[in-house]
Design an enzyme around this catalytic site. Structure first.
Site, PDB file in Angstrom:
ATOM      1  N   ALA A  74       0.758  -1.254  -0.045  1.00 50.98           N
ATOM      2  CA  ALA A  74       0.098  -0.057  -0.168  1.00 50.98           C
ATOM      3  C   ALA A  74       0.510   1.179   0.088  1.00 50.98           C
ATOM      4  O   ALA A  74       0.312   2.030  -0.489  1.00 50.98           O
ATOM      5  CB  ALA A  74      -0.935   0.117   0.966  1.00 50.98           C
ATOM      6  N   CYS A 330       7.618   5.952  18.399  1.00 50.52           N
ATOM      7  CA  CYS A 330       8.880   6.267  18.473  1.00 50.52           C
ATOM      8  C   CYS A 330       9.610   7.310  17.599  1.00 50.52           C
ATOM      9  O   CYS A 330       9.635   6.473  16.212  1.00 50.52           O
ATOM     10  CB  CYS A 330       9.719   4.928  18.774  1.00 50.52           C
ATOM     11  SG  CYS A 330      10.758   4.948  20.104  1.00 50.52           S
TER      12      CYS A 330
HETATM   13  C1  LIG Z   1      -0.305  -0.689   6.603  1.00 48.91           C
HETATM   14  C2  LIG Z   1      -0.911   0.581   6.069  1.00 48.91           C
HETATM   15  C3  LIG Z   1      -0.033   1.137   4.673  1.00 48.91           C
HETATM   16  C4  LIG Z   1       1.141   0.555   4.255  1.00 48.91           C
HETATM   17  O1  LIG Z   1       0.912  -0.762   3.613  1.00 48.91           O
HETATM   18  P1  LIG Z   1       2.284  -1.321   3.209  1.00 48.91           P
HETATM   19  O2  LIG Z   1       1.801  -2.555   2.399  1.00 48.91           O
HETATM   20  O3  LIG Z   1       2.715  -1.923   4.525  1.00 48.91           O
HETATM   21  O4  LIG Z   1       3.081  -0.756   2.567  1.00 48.91           O
HETATM   22  C5  LIG Z   1      -0.768   2.293   4.244  1.00 48.91           C
HETATM   23  N1  LIG Z   1      -1.851   2.724   4.539  1.00 48.91           N
HETATM   24  C6  LIG Z   1      -2.557   2.029   5.865  1.00 48.91           C
HETATM   25  C7  LIG Z   1      -3.979   2.606   6.207  1.00 48.91           C
HETATM   26  C8  LIG Z   1      -2.299   1.059   6.284  1.00 48.91           C
HETATM   27  O5  LIG Z   1      -2.861   0.467   7.468  1.00 48.91           O
END
Ligand SMILES: *Cc1c(COP(=O)(O)O)cnc(C)c1O
Length: 406
Positions: A74, A330
Protein backbone atom coordinates in the site's frame (compact mmCIF):
# COMPACT_ATOMS: atom_id res chain seq x y z
CA UNK A 1 3.12 -21.73 33.25
CA UNK A 2 3.76 -21.27 29.59
CA UNK A 3 3.65 -17.76 28.23
CA UNK A 4 0.49 -17.01 26.32
CA UNK A 5 0.89 -15.32 22.97
CA UNK A 6 -2.17 -13.32 22.12
CA UNK A 7 -2.02 -11.18 19.03
CA UNK A 8 -4.21 -8.08 19.18
CA UNK A 9 -2.19 -6.01 16.72
CA UNK A 10 -3.85 -7.04 13.47
CA UNK A 11 -3.88 -3.45 12.19
CA UNK A 12 -0.09 -3.53 12.13
CA UNK A 13 -0.10 -6.73 10.11
CA UNK A 14 -2.18 -9.90 9.99
CA UNK A 15 -0.91 -13.45 10.12
CA UNK A 16 -0.92 -15.17 6.75
CA UNK A 17 -3.90 -17.52 6.45
CA UNK A 18 -2.62 -21.11 6.03
CA UNK A 19 -4.90 -21.47 2.97
CA UNK A 20 -3.06 -18.51 1.44
CA UNK A 21 0.33 -20.07 2.11
CA UNK A 22 -0.85 -23.31 0.54
CA UNK A 23 -1.95 -21.52 -2.62
CA UNK A 24 1.41 -19.73 -2.87
CA UNK A 25 3.73 -22.69 -2.33
CA UNK A 26 3.72 -24.26 -5.84
CA UNK A 27 4.77 -20.95 -7.34
CA UNK A 28 8.11 -20.97 -5.55
CA UNK A 29 9.54 -24.19 -6.99
CA UNK A 30 7.27 -26.24 -9.21
CA UNK A 31 6.03 -23.28 -11.20
CA UNK A 32 8.95 -20.84 -11.08
CA UNK A 33 8.20 -18.99 -14.31
CA UNK A 34 8.26 -15.30 -15.01
CA UNK A 35 4.71 -14.18 -15.79
CA UNK A 36 6.14 -12.12 -18.66
CA UNK A 37 7.79 -15.13 -20.37
CA UNK A 38 5.54 -15.71 -23.35
CA UNK A 39 7.30 -18.63 -25.01
CA UNK A 40 7.19 -21.60 -22.63
CA UNK A 41 4.78 -23.30 -20.21
CA UNK A 42 6.62 -22.00 -17.13
CA UNK A 43 5.73 -18.50 -18.14
CA UNK A 44 2.17 -19.44 -19.04
CA UNK A 45 1.57 -21.12 -15.67
CA UNK A 46 2.87 -18.09 -13.83
CA UNK A 47 0.73 -15.80 -15.95
CA UNK A 48 -2.25 -18.03 -15.28
CA UNK A 49 -1.65 -17.72 -11.53
CA UNK A 50 -1.48 -13.94 -11.84
CA UNK A 51 -4.61 -13.82 -14.00
CA UNK A 52 -6.56 -15.84 -11.49
CA UNK A 53 -5.41 -13.57 -8.67
CA UNK A 54 -6.41 -10.50 -10.65
CA UNK A 55 -9.85 -12.02 -11.11
CA UNK A 56 -10.16 -12.83 -7.40
CA UNK A 57 -9.30 -9.25 -6.50
CA UNK A 58 -11.60 -7.84 -9.17
CA UNK A 59 -14.42 -9.98 -7.73
CA UNK A 60 -13.76 -8.75 -4.20
CA UNK A 61 -13.73 -5.10 -5.31
CA UNK A 62 -16.41 -5.50 -8.00
CA UNK A 63 -14.13 -3.96 -10.66
CA UNK A 64 -12.67 -5.06 -13.99
CA UNK A 65 -9.46 -7.12 -13.96
CA UNK A 66 -7.81 -4.48 -16.16
CA UNK A 67 -8.30 -1.98 -13.35
CA UNK A 68 -6.02 -3.84 -10.91
CA UNK A 69 -2.34 -2.85 -10.81
CA UNK A 70 -0.02 -4.96 -8.66
CA UNK A 71 2.55 -3.21 -6.48
CA UNK A 72 4.81 -4.01 -3.54
CA UNK A 73 2.21 -2.86 -1.01
CA UNK A 74 0.00 0.00 0.00
CA UNK A 75 2.89 2.40 0.57
CA UNK A 76 3.88 2.06 -3.06
CA UNK A 77 0.25 2.21 -4.20
CA UNK A 78 -0.30 5.45 -2.27
CA UNK A 79 2.89 6.93 -3.77
CA UNK A 80 1.90 5.86 -7.28
CA UNK A 81 -1.65 7.19 -7.00
CA UNK A 82 -0.73 10.57 -5.53
CA UNK A 83 2.48 11.35 -7.40
CA UNK A 84 1.20 9.66 -10.54
CA UNK A 85 -1.95 11.78 -10.64
CA UNK A 86 -0.02 14.92 -9.72
CA UNK A 87 2.30 14.42 -12.70
CA UNK A 88 -0.34 13.22 -15.15
CA UNK A 89 -2.84 16.00 -14.42
CA UNK A 90 -0.34 18.83 -13.99
CA UNK A 91 -1.96 20.83 -16.76
CA UNK A 92 -5.32 20.67 -15.03
CA UNK A 93 -4.15 21.84 -11.62
CA UNK A 94 -1.74 21.29 -8.76
CA UNK A 95 -3.98 21.15 -5.70
CA UNK A 96 -4.66 18.03 -3.61
CA UNK A 97 -6.92 17.74 -0.57
CA UNK A 98 -6.35 15.14 2.13
CA UNK A 99 -6.83 14.63 5.88
CA UNK A 100 -4.49 15.18 8.80
CA UNK A 101 -5.28 11.64 9.98
CA UNK A 102 -4.06 9.86 6.85
CA UNK A 103 -1.34 7.22 6.92
CA UNK A 104 2.24 8.45 6.56
CA UNK A 105 2.40 6.86 3.10
CA UNK A 106 -0.15 9.46 1.98
CA UNK A 107 1.08 12.37 4.11
CA UNK A 108 4.72 11.96 3.16
CA UNK A 109 3.83 11.56 -0.53
CA UNK A 110 1.91 14.83 -0.23
CA UNK A 111 4.92 16.50 1.41
CA UNK A 112 7.02 15.41 -1.56
CA UNK A 113 4.40 16.76 -3.94
CA UNK A 114 4.56 20.12 -2.15
CA UNK A 115 8.32 20.15 -2.76
CA UNK A 116 7.60 19.50 -6.44
CA UNK A 117 5.39 22.57 -6.65
CA UNK A 118 2.08 21.12 -5.57
CA UNK A 119 -0.33 22.61 -3.07
CA UNK A 120 -1.86 20.37 -0.46
CA UNK A 121 -4.68 21.07 1.99
CA UNK A 122 -4.57 18.88 5.09
CA UNK A 123 -8.08 19.02 6.49
CA UNK A 124 -8.69 18.57 10.22
CA UNK A 125 -11.20 16.02 11.50
CA UNK A 126 -13.91 16.31 14.14
CA UNK A 127 -13.51 15.09 17.70
CA UNK A 128 -14.80 11.69 16.58
CA UNK A 129 -12.32 11.40 13.71
CA UNK A 130 -14.74 12.12 10.87
CA UNK A 131 -14.16 14.69 8.16
CA UNK A 132 -16.57 17.63 7.93
CA UNK A 133 -18.14 17.36 4.47
CA UNK A 134 -18.86 21.09 4.22
CA UNK A 135 -15.24 21.89 4.98
CA UNK A 136 -14.15 19.34 2.42
CA UNK A 137 -16.32 20.84 -0.30
CA UNK A 138 -15.29 24.38 0.64
CA UNK A 139 -11.62 23.43 0.24
CA UNK A 140 -12.06 22.61 -3.46
CA UNK A 141 -10.66 25.23 -5.84
CA UNK A 142 -10.40 25.36 -9.63
CA UNK A 143 -6.86 23.98 -9.19
CA UNK A 144 -7.99 20.89 -7.28
CA UNK A 145 -7.22 17.66 -9.12
CA UNK A 146 -7.50 15.03 -6.38
CA UNK A 147 -9.09 14.35 -3.02
CA UNK A 148 -7.46 11.57 -1.01
CA UNK A 149 -9.35 10.19 1.98
CA UNK A 150 -8.64 6.88 3.66
CA UNK A 151 -11.55 4.46 3.89
CA UNK A 152 -10.81 3.38 7.47
CA UNK A 153 -8.24 4.73 9.87
CA UNK A 154 -5.47 2.41 11.00
CA UNK A 155 -5.34 3.74 14.57
CA UNK A 156 -8.99 4.27 15.45
CA UNK A 157 -10.82 2.16 12.85
CA UNK A 158 -13.03 5.17 12.03
CA UNK A 159 -14.75 4.81 8.65
CA UNK A 160 -15.14 7.99 6.60
CA UNK A 161 -18.35 8.75 4.65
CA UNK A 162 -17.01 7.49 1.34
CA UNK A 163 -20.19 7.77 -0.73
CA UNK A 164 -20.79 11.37 0.36
CA UNK A 165 -17.20 12.30 -0.47
CA UNK A 166 -17.50 10.50 -3.82
CA UNK A 167 -20.60 12.56 -4.61
CA UNK A 168 -18.77 15.80 -3.81
CA UNK A 169 -15.85 14.74 -6.04
CA UNK A 170 -18.22 13.88 -8.90
CA UNK A 171 -20.06 17.20 -8.55
CA UNK A 172 -16.80 19.14 -8.88
CA UNK A 173 -15.09 16.89 -11.42
CA UNK A 174 -12.26 16.05 -9.03
CA UNK A 175 -10.59 12.61 -8.88
CA UNK A 176 -11.18 10.61 -5.69
CA UNK A 177 -8.43 8.42 -4.30
CA UNK A 178 -8.64 6.28 -1.17
CA UNK A 179 -6.09 4.45 0.90
CA UNK A 180 -8.40 1.54 1.72
CA UNK A 181 -5.69 -0.67 3.20
CA UNK A 182 -7.49 -1.19 6.51
CA UNK A 183 -10.91 -1.73 4.94
CA UNK A 184 -10.35 -4.03 1.96
CA UNK A 185 -11.13 -7.63 2.85
CA UNK A 186 -12.84 -6.68 6.11
CA UNK A 187 -15.84 -4.62 5.04
CA UNK A 188 -17.41 -4.18 1.61
CA UNK A 189 -15.18 -1.88 -0.46
CA UNK A 190 -16.62 -1.39 -3.93
CA UNK A 191 -14.93 1.72 -5.34
CA UNK A 192 -17.34 2.18 -8.24
CA UNK A 193 -20.35 2.24 -5.90
CA UNK A 194 -18.97 5.15 -3.93
CA UNK A 195 -17.23 7.05 -6.73
CA UNK A 196 -13.60 6.21 -5.98
CA UNK A 197 -11.21 6.36 -8.95
CA UNK A 198 -7.99 5.11 -7.33
CA UNK A 199 -7.79 2.78 -4.33
CA UNK A 200 -4.78 1.35 -2.52
CA UNK A 201 -4.69 -1.95 -0.65
CA UNK A 202 -2.18 -4.40 0.79
CA UNK A 203 -2.07 -8.19 1.18
CA UNK A 204 -0.55 -8.27 4.66
CA UNK A 205 -3.47 -6.38 6.20
CA UNK A 206 -5.91 -9.02 4.93
CA UNK A 207 -4.25 -12.34 5.85
CA UNK A 208 -1.96 -12.38 2.81
CA UNK A 209 1.83 -12.11 2.57
CA UNK A 210 3.92 -8.99 3.21
CA UNK A 211 5.44 -7.03 0.35
CA UNK A 212 2.60 -7.20 -2.17
CA UNK A 213 -0.43 -5.03 -2.74
CA UNK A 214 -2.34 -3.27 -5.41
CA UNK A 215 -3.91 -0.13 -6.77
CA UNK A 216 -7.32 0.04 -8.37
CA UNK A 217 -7.28 2.54 -11.24
CA UNK A 218 -10.61 3.36 -12.90
CA UNK A 219 -10.68 2.70 -16.66
CA UNK A 220 -14.15 3.96 -17.46
CA UNK A 221 -16.11 7.10 -16.54
CA UNK A 222 -13.53 8.49 -16.15
CA UNK A 223 -10.53 6.70 -17.62
CA UNK A 224 -7.81 7.59 -15.13
CA UNK A 225 -4.13 7.54 -15.92
CA UNK A 226 -1.18 7.82 -13.60
CA UNK A 227 2.41 8.55 -14.51
CA UNK A 228 4.58 5.57 -13.65
CA UNK A 229 6.94 6.12 -10.74
CA UNK A 230 9.06 3.05 -11.51
CA UNK A 231 10.33 2.65 -15.07
CA UNK A 232 11.36 -0.61 -16.64
CA UNK A 233 9.71 -3.19 -18.85
CA UNK A 234 6.32 -1.54 -18.99
CA UNK A 235 4.53 -4.13 -16.87
CA UNK A 236 1.06 -3.51 -15.46
CA UNK A 237 -0.14 -1.49 -18.44
CA UNK A 238 2.91 0.74 -18.20
CA UNK A 239 1.99 2.01 -14.76
CA UNK A 240 4.32 -0.16 -12.69
CA UNK A 241 7.34 -1.91 -14.15
CA UNK A 242 9.11 -4.81 -12.51
CA UNK A 243 8.87 -8.60 -12.63
CA UNK A 244 5.65 -9.60 -10.96
CA UNK A 245 5.90 -11.19 -7.51
CA UNK A 246 4.00 -14.27 -8.66
CA UNK A 247 3.74 -16.18 -5.34
CA UNK A 248 2.86 -12.96 -3.50
CA UNK A 249 0.22 -12.03 -6.05
CA UNK A 250 -1.26 -15.53 -5.93
CA UNK A 251 -1.41 -15.16 -2.14
CA UNK A 252 -3.09 -11.77 -2.39
CA UNK A 253 -5.63 -13.29 -4.78
CA UNK A 254 -6.39 -16.19 -2.46
CA UNK A 255 -6.68 -13.79 0.48
CA UNK A 256 -9.18 -11.73 -1.55
CA UNK A 257 -11.23 -14.81 -2.39
CA UNK A 258 -11.38 -15.94 1.25
CA UNK A 259 -12.30 -12.41 2.33
CA UNK A 260 -15.11 -12.18 -0.22
CA UNK A 261 -16.63 -15.44 1.00
CA UNK A 262 -16.09 -15.05 4.74
CA UNK A 263 -16.02 -11.31 5.40
CA UNK A 264 -19.62 -10.85 6.53
CA UNK A 265 -19.55 -13.65 9.07
CA UNK A 266 -16.08 -12.73 10.26
CA UNK A 267 -17.04 -9.10 10.82
CA UNK A 268 -19.98 -10.20 12.95
CA UNK A 269 -17.86 -12.51 15.05
CA UNK A 270 -15.11 -9.94 15.53
CA UNK A 271 -17.40 -7.06 16.38
CA UNK A 272 -18.95 -9.20 19.12
CA UNK A 273 -15.51 -10.01 20.54
CA UNK A 274 -14.35 -6.40 20.15
CA UNK A 275 -17.42 -5.17 22.03
CA UNK A 276 -16.76 -7.75 24.76
CA UNK A 277 -13.19 -6.53 25.08
CA UNK A 278 -14.11 -2.86 25.14
CA UNK A 279 -16.99 -3.32 27.57
CA UNK A 280 -14.94 -5.63 29.78
CA UNK A 281 -12.29 -2.95 30.19
CA UNK A 282 -14.70 -0.03 30.55
CA UNK A 283 -16.74 -1.89 33.19
CA UNK A 284 -13.70 -2.71 35.27
CA UNK A 285 -11.79 0.53 35.01
CA UNK A 286 -12.75 4.12 35.65
CA UNK A 287 -11.59 7.05 33.54
CA UNK A 288 -11.32 5.25 30.20
CA UNK A 289 -12.35 6.82 26.92
CA UNK A 290 -12.94 5.30 23.51
CA UNK A 291 -11.26 7.29 20.74
CA UNK A 292 -13.10 7.80 17.48
CA UNK A 293 -16.69 7.43 16.34
CA UNK A 294 -18.10 4.11 17.56
CA UNK A 295 -20.94 3.97 15.03
CA UNK A 296 -18.69 4.40 12.01
CA UNK A 297 -15.91 2.06 12.95
CA UNK A 298 -14.26 -1.12 11.72
CA UNK A 299 -15.67 -4.21 13.44
CA UNK A 300 -12.37 -5.46 14.85
CA UNK A 301 -10.77 -2.34 16.34
CA UNK A 302 -11.03 -0.30 19.50
CA UNK A 303 -8.76 2.50 20.63
CA UNK A 304 -9.00 3.36 24.33
CA UNK A 305 -7.29 5.98 26.49
CA UNK A 306 -6.67 5.02 30.12
CA UNK A 307 -6.36 8.36 31.90
CA UNK A 308 -3.20 8.98 33.93
CA UNK A 309 -1.58 5.81 32.62
CA UNK A 310 1.31 5.97 30.22
CA UNK A 311 0.52 3.60 27.35
CA UNK A 312 4.05 2.42 26.60
CA UNK A 313 4.62 1.58 30.26
CA UNK A 314 1.25 -0.12 30.47
CA UNK A 315 2.13 -2.25 27.47
CA UNK A 316 5.33 -3.41 29.19
CA UNK A 317 3.25 -4.97 31.98
CA UNK A 318 1.75 -7.55 29.61
CA UNK A 319 3.64 -7.47 26.32
CA UNK A 320 5.20 -10.89 26.87
CA UNK A 321 1.67 -12.29 26.60
CA UNK A 322 -0.32 -9.83 24.55
CA UNK A 323 0.67 -7.77 21.53
CA UNK A 324 -1.07 -4.41 21.06
CA UNK A 325 -0.03 -0.92 19.93
CA UNK A 326 0.13 2.27 21.96
CA UNK A 327 -0.78 5.81 20.95
CA UNK A 328 2.85 6.84 20.97
CA UNK A 329 5.26 6.67 18.09
CA UNK A 330 8.96 6.30 18.55
CA UNK A 331 10.81 8.98 16.62
CA UNK A 332 14.56 9.32 16.60
CA UNK A 333 14.63 11.63 19.58
CA UNK A 334 11.61 10.84 21.70
CA UNK A 335 8.25 9.23 22.15
CA UNK A 336 5.76 11.37 20.23
CA UNK A 337 2.02 11.24 20.82
CA UNK A 338 0.07 9.85 17.87
CA UNK A 339 -0.70 12.61 15.35
CA UNK A 340 -3.97 10.84 14.57
CA UNK A 341 -5.19 11.08 18.15
CA UNK A 342 -3.92 14.66 18.43
CA UNK A 343 -6.00 15.50 15.34
CA UNK A 344 -9.05 14.19 17.21
CA UNK A 345 -8.31 16.84 19.83
CA UNK A 346 -6.78 14.64 22.51
CA UNK A 347 -4.10 16.27 24.61
CA UNK A 348 -0.58 14.83 24.77
CA UNK A 349 -1.39 12.92 27.94
CA UNK A 350 -4.54 11.19 26.69
CA UNK A 351 -2.86 10.36 23.40
CA UNK A 352 0.09 8.83 25.25
CA UNK A 353 -2.29 6.88 27.46
CA UNK A 354 -4.03 5.06 24.64
CA UNK A 355 -3.91 1.51 23.37
CA UNK A 356 -5.02 0.27 19.98
CA UNK A 357 -6.52 -3.21 20.23
CA UNK A 358 -7.10 -4.84 16.84
CA UNK A 359 -8.59 -8.31 16.60
CA UNK A 360 -8.34 -10.68 13.67
CA UNK A 361 -9.35 -13.93 12.03
CA UNK A 362 -7.38 -16.00 14.54
CA UNK A 363 -8.54 -14.23 17.71
CA UNK A 364 -10.47 -16.53 20.03
CA UNK A 365 -12.99 -15.71 22.72
CA UNK A 366 -10.67 -17.00 25.44
CA UNK A 367 -8.01 -14.54 24.21
CA UNK A 368 -10.42 -11.72 24.95
CA UNK A 369 -11.10 -12.92 28.51
CA UNK A 370 -7.37 -13.19 29.12
CA UNK A 371 -6.69 -9.77 27.60
CA UNK A 372 -9.33 -8.05 29.72
CA UNK A 373 -7.78 -9.50 32.90
CA UNK A 374 -4.22 -8.67 31.90
CA UNK A 375 -4.87 -5.14 30.64
CA UNK A 376 -7.10 -4.24 33.60
CA UNK A 377 -4.46 -5.57 35.99
CA UNK A 378 -1.83 -3.54 34.16
CA UNK A 379 -3.83 -0.33 34.36
CA UNK A 380 -4.51 -0.84 38.07
CA UNK A 381 -0.85 -1.61 38.70
CA UNK A 382 0.29 1.53 36.87
CA UNK A 383 -2.25 3.67 38.68
CA UNK A 384 -1.26 2.23 42.06
CA UNK A 385 2.28 3.43 41.41
CA UNK A 386 1.23 6.83 40.11
CA UNK A 387 1.34 9.92 42.33
CA UNK A 388 -0.86 11.68 39.80
CA UNK A 389 -3.52 9.02 40.11
CA UNK A 390 -3.29 9.34 43.90
CA UNK A 391 -3.81 13.10 43.68
CA UNK A 392 -6.72 12.56 41.31
CA UNK A 393 -8.30 10.10 43.77
CA UNK A 394 -7.83 12.62 46.59
CA UNK A 395 -9.82 15.12 44.58
CA UNK A 396 -6.95 17.42 43.60
CA UNK A 397 -7.86 19.42 40.50
CA UNK A 398 -4.93 18.44 38.31
CA UNK A 399 -5.67 21.19 35.81
CA UNK A 400 -4.88 23.76 38.51
CA UNK A 401 -1.66 22.22 39.74
CA UNK A 402 1.41 24.26 38.91
CA UNK A 403 4.18 21.84 38.00
CA UNK A 404 7.76 22.87 38.53
CA UNK A 405 10.55 21.51 36.44
CA UNK A 406 13.63 20.03 37.95
C1 LIG B 1 -0.34 -0.68 6.59
C2 LIG B 1 -0.87 0.55 5.93
C3 LIG B 1 -0.21 1.11 4.84
C4 LIG B 1 1.11 0.59 4.33
O1 LIG B 1 0.94 -0.63 3.71
P1 LIG B 1 2.24 -1.50 3.30
O2 LIG B 1 1.67 -2.57 2.43
O3 LIG B 1 2.78 -2.02 4.58
O4 LIG B 1 3.17 -0.62 2.57
C5 LIG B 1 -0.79 2.21 4.24
N1 LIG B 1 -1.94 2.72 4.67
C6 LIG B 1 -2.61 2.19 5.71
C7 LIG B 1 -3.89 2.80 6.16
C8 LIG B 1 -2.09 1.09 6.39
O5 LIG B 1 -2.74 0.59 7.42
Amino acid sequence: MSVKRIYLDNNATTPCDPRVVEAMLPFFYEMPGNAASRNHPFGWEAEEGVNQARQQIADLLDVDTKEVIFTSGATESDNLALKGVFEMYARKGNHIITLQTEHKAVLDSCKRIEKMGGEVTYLPVNRDGLVDLNELEAAITDKTILISVMWANNETGVIQPMKEIGDICAKHGVLFMSDATQAVGKIKTHPKKVGIHLMAFSAHKMYGPKGVGGLYVSRKNPRVKVTAQIDGGGHERGMRSGTLNVPGIVGLGKAAEIARLEMAEEAQRLSRLRDMLQKGLMDRLEECYVNGNEDHRMPHVTNISFKHVEGEGLMMTFNQDIAVSSGSACTSASLEPSYVLMALGLGDDLAHSSLRLSLGRFTKEEDIDYAIDAIAAGVNHMRDLSPIWEMYKEGVDLEKVVWTEH
